[in-house]
Design a protein around this motif. Structure first.
Motif, mmCIF file in Angstrom:
data_model
loop_
_atom_site.group_PDB
_atom_site.id
_atom_site.type_symbol
_atom_site.label_atom_id
_atom_site.label_comp_id
_atom_site.label_asym_id
_atom_site.label_seq_id
_atom_site.Cartn_x
_atom_site.Cartn_y
_atom_site.Cartn_z
ATOM 1 N N LEU A 111 32.067 54.997 39.177
ATOM 2 C CA LEU A 111 32.426 55.594 37.878
ATOM 3 C C LEU A 111 33.776 55.095 37.387
ATOM 4 O O LEU A 111 34.015 55.004 36.183
ATOM 5 C CB LEU A 111 32.458 57.129 37.982
ATOM 6 C CG LEU A 111 31.120 57.845 38.126
ATOM 7 C CD1 LEU A 111 31.343 59.351 38.132
ATOM 8 C CD2 LEU A 111 30.159 57.457 37.012
ATOM 9 N N PHE A 112 34.671 54.781 38.320
ATOM 10 C CA PHE A 112 35.997 54.297 37.917
ATOM 11 C C PHE A 112 35.919 52.945 37.197
ATOM 12 O O PHE A 112 36.839 52.568 36.470
ATOM 13 C CB PHE A 112 36.914 54.155 39.142
ATOM 14 C CG PHE A 112 37.437 55.474 39.654
ATOM 15 C CD1 PHE A 112 38.555 56.057 39.087
ATOM 16 C CD2 PHE A 112 36.794 56.127 40.692
ATOM 17 C CE1 PHE A 112 39.038 57.266 39.556
ATOM 18 C CE2 PHE A 112 37.274 57.337 41.165
ATOM 19 C CZ PHE A 112 38.392 57.915 40.598
ATOM 20 N N LEU A 113 34.857 52.211 37.457
ATOM 21 C CA LEU A 113 34.730 50.855 36.898
ATOM 22 C C LEU A 113 33.994 50.838 35.564
ATOM 23 O O LEU A 113 34.033 49.844 34.828
ATOM 24 C CB LEU A 113 33.960 49.951 37.873
ATOM 25 C CG LEU A 113 34.379 50.000 39.340
ATOM 26 C CD1 LEU A 113 33.547 49.004 40.139
ATOM 27 C CD2 LEU A 113 35.857 49.716 39.491
ATOM 28 N N LEU A 114 33.343 51.952 35.286
ATOM 29 C CA LEU A 114 32.321 51.973 34.242
ATOM 30 C C LEU A 114 32.836 51.501 32.878
ATOM 31 O O LEU A 114 32.241 50.613 32.259
ATOM 32 C CB LEU A 114 31.778 53.405 34.146
ATOM 33 C CG LEU A 114 30.418 53.600 33.547
ATOM 34 C CD1 LEU A 114 29.403 52.686 34.199
ATOM 35 C CD2 LEU A 114 30.013 55.065 33.693
ATOM 36 N N HIS A 115 33.951 52.050 32.448
ATOM 37 C CA HIS A 115 34.466 51.696 31.114
ATOM 38 C C HIS A 115 35.000 50.270 31.080
ATOM 39 O O HIS A 115 35.178 49.708 30.007
ATOM 40 C CB HIS A 115 35.552 52.677 30.680
ATOM 41 C CG HIS A 115 35.010 53.979 30.168
ATOM 42 N ND1 HIS A 115 34.846 54.241 28.843
ATOM 43 C CD2 HIS A 115 34.547 55.067 30.834
ATOM 44 C CE1 HIS A 115 34.334 55.439 28.690
ATOM 45 N NE2 HIS A 115 34.139 55.973 29.885
ATOM 46 N N HIS A 116 35.288 49.714 32.242
ATOM 47 C CA HIS A 116 35.793 48.343 32.249
ATOM 48 C C HIS A 116 34.685 47.319 32.242
ATOM 49 O O HIS A 116 34.779 46.287 31.578
ATOM 50 C CB HIS A 116 36.714 48.128 33.450
ATOM 51 C CG HIS A 116 38.086 48.497 33.080
ATOM 52 N ND1 HIS A 116 38.956 47.617 32.510
ATOM 53 C CD2 HIS A 116 38.704 49.695 33.108
ATOM 54 C CE1 HIS A 116 40.072 48.252 32.223
ATOM 55 N NE2 HIS A 116 39.943 49.508 32.581
ATOM 56 N N ILE A 117 33.664 47.605 33.033
ATOM 57 C CA ILE A 117 32.556 46.657 33.078
ATOM 58 C C ILE A 117 31.723 46.764 31.806
ATOM 59 O O ILE A 117 31.203 45.764 31.305
ATOM 60 C CB ILE A 117 31.693 46.916 34.335
ATOM 61 C CG1 ILE A 117 32.548 46.696 35.582
ATOM 62 C CG2 ILE A 117 30.466 46.033 34.335
ATOM 63 C CD1 ILE A 117 31.817 46.975 36.872
ATOM 64 N N PRO B 162 32.541 48.199 28.395
ATOM 65 C CA PRO B 162 33.407 48.864 27.419
ATOM 66 C C PRO B 162 32.615 49.334 26.206
ATOM 67 O O PRO B 162 31.762 48.613 25.696
ATOM 68 C CB PRO B 162 34.416 47.777 27.043
ATOM 69 C CG PRO B 162 33.791 46.483 27.429
ATOM 70 C CD PRO B 162 32.834 46.758 28.540
ATOM 71 N N LEU B 163 32.893 50.555 25.782
ATOM 72 C CA LEU B 163 32.293 51.050 24.540
ATOM 73 C C LEU B 163 32.811 50.182 23.398
ATOM 74 O O LEU B 163 33.944 49.715 23.432
ATOM 75 C CB LEU B 163 32.684 52.512 24.303
ATOM 76 C CG LEU B 163 32.062 53.537 25.245
ATOM 77 C CD1 LEU B 163 32.644 54.922 24.968
ATOM 78 C CD2 LEU B 163 30.546 53.573 25.079
ATOM 79 N N SER C 72 36.883 43.893 27.717
ATOM 80 C CA SER C 72 37.848 43.564 28.776
ATOM 81 C C SER C 72 37.466 42.222 29.387
ATOM 82 O O SER C 72 36.311 41.844 29.453
ATOM 83 C CB SER C 72 37.851 44.643 29.843
ATOM 84 O OG SER C 72 36.584 44.727 30.435
ATOM 85 N N GLU D 132 39.189 54.091 28.047
ATOM 86 C CA GLU D 132 38.605 52.927 27.364
ATOM 87 C C GLU D 132 39.612 51.786 27.202
ATOM 88 O O GLU D 132 40.673 51.971 26.629
ATOM 89 C CB GLU D 132 38.141 53.402 25.986
ATOM 90 C CG GLU D 132 37.437 52.374 25.164
ATOM 91 C CD GLU D 132 36.082 52.045 25.726
ATOM 92 O OE1 GLU D 132 35.483 51.096 25.241
ATOM 93 O OE2 GLU D 132 35.626 52.737 26.650
ATOM 94 N N MET E 68 37.738 40.891 32.720
ATOM 95 C CA MET E 68 38.093 41.235 34.084
ATOM 96 C C MET E 68 38.197 40.029 34.973
ATOM 97 O O MET E 68 38.933 40.016 35.934
ATOM 98 C CB MET E 68 37.052 42.175 34.658
ATOM 99 C CG MET E 68 37.153 43.565 34.102
ATOM 100 S SD MET E 68 35.837 44.545 34.775
ATOM 101 C CE MET E 68 34.435 43.585 34.239
ATOM 102 N N LEU F 143 37.302 59.309 34.876
ATOM 103 C CA LEU F 143 36.759 58.022 34.419
ATOM 104 C C LEU F 143 37.924 57.200 33.894
ATOM 105 O O LEU F 143 38.884 57.744 33.358
ATOM 106 C CB LEU F 143 35.745 58.223 33.287
ATOM 107 C CG LEU F 143 34.423 58.882 33.641
ATOM 108 C CD1 LEU F 143 33.589 59.056 32.368
ATOM 109 C CD2 LEU F 143 33.656 58.046 34.647
ATOM 110 N N LEU F 144 37.839 55.915 34.050
ATOM 111 C CA LEU F 144 38.877 55.074 33.467
ATOM 112 C C LEU F 144 38.797 55.181 31.959
ATOM 113 O O LEU F 144 37.723 55.204 31.380
ATOM 114 C CB LEU F 144 38.687 53.615 33.894
ATOM 115 C CG LEU F 144 39.012 53.324 35.355
ATOM 116 C CD1 LEU F 144 38.816 51.851 35.626
ATOM 117 C CD2 LEU F 144 40.430 53.723 35.695
ATOM 118 N N HIS G 281 26.452 56.521 29.814
ATOM 119 C CA HIS G 281 27.472 55.609 29.292
ATOM 120 C C HIS G 281 26.838 54.322 28.750
ATOM 121 O O HIS G 281 27.192 53.847 27.672
ATOM 122 C CB HIS G 281 28.502 55.276 30.379
ATOM 123 C CG HIS G 281 29.526 54.295 29.914
ATOM 124 N ND1 HIS G 281 30.601 54.663 29.129
ATOM 125 C CD2 HIS G 281 29.624 52.949 30.080
ATOM 126 C CE1 HIS G 281 31.316 53.593 28.841
ATOM 127 N NE2 HIS G 281 30.757 52.531 29.404
#
Lengths: 268, 268
Positions: A76-82, A84-85, B25, B20, B27, B17-18, A130
């Motif tokens: 879940l910590f990676l979700l918004h990075h991998i 992105p909305l 991004s 936005e 990465m 959660l991270l 997400h």
């Protein structure tokens, strides 16, 4: 199905070179493989990820986002990075393939990775929600963890740690099966396609040695099962490489004497 | 080497959660493999592309841009699309691996693909100049075509076309060697690194059968040579996977009781 998000415009040529497209061009849709070590290792020789990349050659890019040792809580910590909305080019398809680490038993050597099955299910639901926010049309495929061969796992631990190897299994096939059942039920609840790898592999005799290299990770044959199943599900969802256009003309369609014609005429 | 273009900012967490990131991004840096069928097939089992993707797992994305049958003349049509000027995230490295089709002999069965060696050299120079415009720091590696096994090529043609198979070779090792020499010389002229595959493979006995499957394309062992050579050159240019950061924390650095710490502290 008409290809989604295919807003690719083929430009005119200028001085024999294609003129500059506006901004970064999106030539190929992306298929993302999101998961743990079984996804991370999927580009090794005979791996299911590289087989998918080869099958979708010149049609889609297969992007591996595998994180060895991760459970869904850490994912879940990676979700918004991998994912992105607000991305202008979200993946057209994503596989979500966790659970093997969540199902590690509490109080055993992999305790740190354990996530209770209710939380696992809720975490996968959060991932799906997400992704659907990123793109409501994204094809999302859930994959259950593979079965566990407890004897194979024990042998592997002994080969690494000798006498210090764990005496009690850190994962059992029965418990992993519960996670698989929850994954399947969640897919049904959310109307998603699912690969029940835990059940599928156990349909074959000697699945323990045939499909698993250390009681948990996959042999090339095991990778073949994942490739076959994911390919089947993608095809059922109309994401078939045969139906998808090449990014650029096939070489046999290029006139050796007038090559620019093939590039000008191709309207993707 | 400090990682170039690594402007990744690790955000704070919001509700576990991270939060936005702004826009898409970036990465991982991208390594692009640009070439003909020998690049296109590099994600098959044992392929050099998938081996690179595995070696750079969680460090860089290996993107295959291989176009079977293409020569450098046709490759120029794709250049601005695959490598748009003004991209905010150009590749950190690109391999340019053409010549096998350019070196097809004029007046033989693959005449259509033939490009004179001077034009081949000039086309590769154009590709390099374009890539350097995209990013002056991009690592560009030229790869010469592999050697040709004329007998193997003939056997392959007979296995496909029977009696109708070509009687005269459509490619010779000698001619392909001239293209390889021009490629090496161009790399020297432009100060680029180069893999002289044509020479390297012929250092080994039985290279004809050991490295080539049909007199032209690569066996898994032949793929292994490309992987070893490209890996070596990348390392010499400081693009070593061991030196590159993981995109996200290794699972062993995550505190099971306080996982967010590892994600907050990691400043890439």
């Amino acid at each position: 199905m008409i290809w989604p998000r295919r807003d690719f415009k083929f430009p005119n040529t200028v001085n024999g070179l294609l003129s500059e497209p506006e901004g970064d061009s999106e030539m190929r849709p992306e298929i993302v493989l999101f998961g743990d070590s079984i996804t991370a290792q999927s580009f090794r020789s005979g791996g299911w990820g590289s087989a998918l990349a080869d099958a979708y050659s010149r049609k889609a890019d297969v992007v591996v986002r595998g994180y060895g040792g991760y459970n869904t809580r850490w994912a879940l910590f990676l979700l918004h990075h991998i994912f992105p909305l607000g991305s202008s080019s979200p993946p057209v398809a994503t596989t979500i393939f966790f659970g093997a680490n969540d199902a590690a038993l509490k109080g055993r050597t992999s305790d740190r990775q354990h996530v209770p099955v209710e939380e696992y299910t809720d975490n996968v639901r959060k991932i799906v929600q997400h992704l659907k926010k990123c793109s409501p049309t994204m094809l999302i495929v859930l994959i259950t963890p593979p079965p566990i061969d407890e004897a194979g796992r024990q042998s592997y631990a002994e080969s690494i740690y000798g006498e210090k190897a764990m005496k009690e299994p850190e994962r059992t096939n029965e418990t992993t099966g519960v996670y698989a059942q929850h994954c399947v039920a969640l897919a049904e609840e959310l109307g998603l396609r699912c690969v029940n790898l835990w059940s599928k592999m156990q349909e074959t005799n000697d699945w323990q040695k045939k499909y698993l290299s250390d009681g948990l990770h996959l042999t090339p044959e095991g990778n073949g099962v994942v490739f076959d199943e994911v390919s089947r599900v993608f095809r059922e969802a109309w994401l078939s490489p045969e139906e998808m256009p090449f990014d650029f003309p096939h070489h046999s369609h290029i006139d050796g004497k007038n090559p620019s014609k093939a590039f000008e005429e191709r309207c993707l």
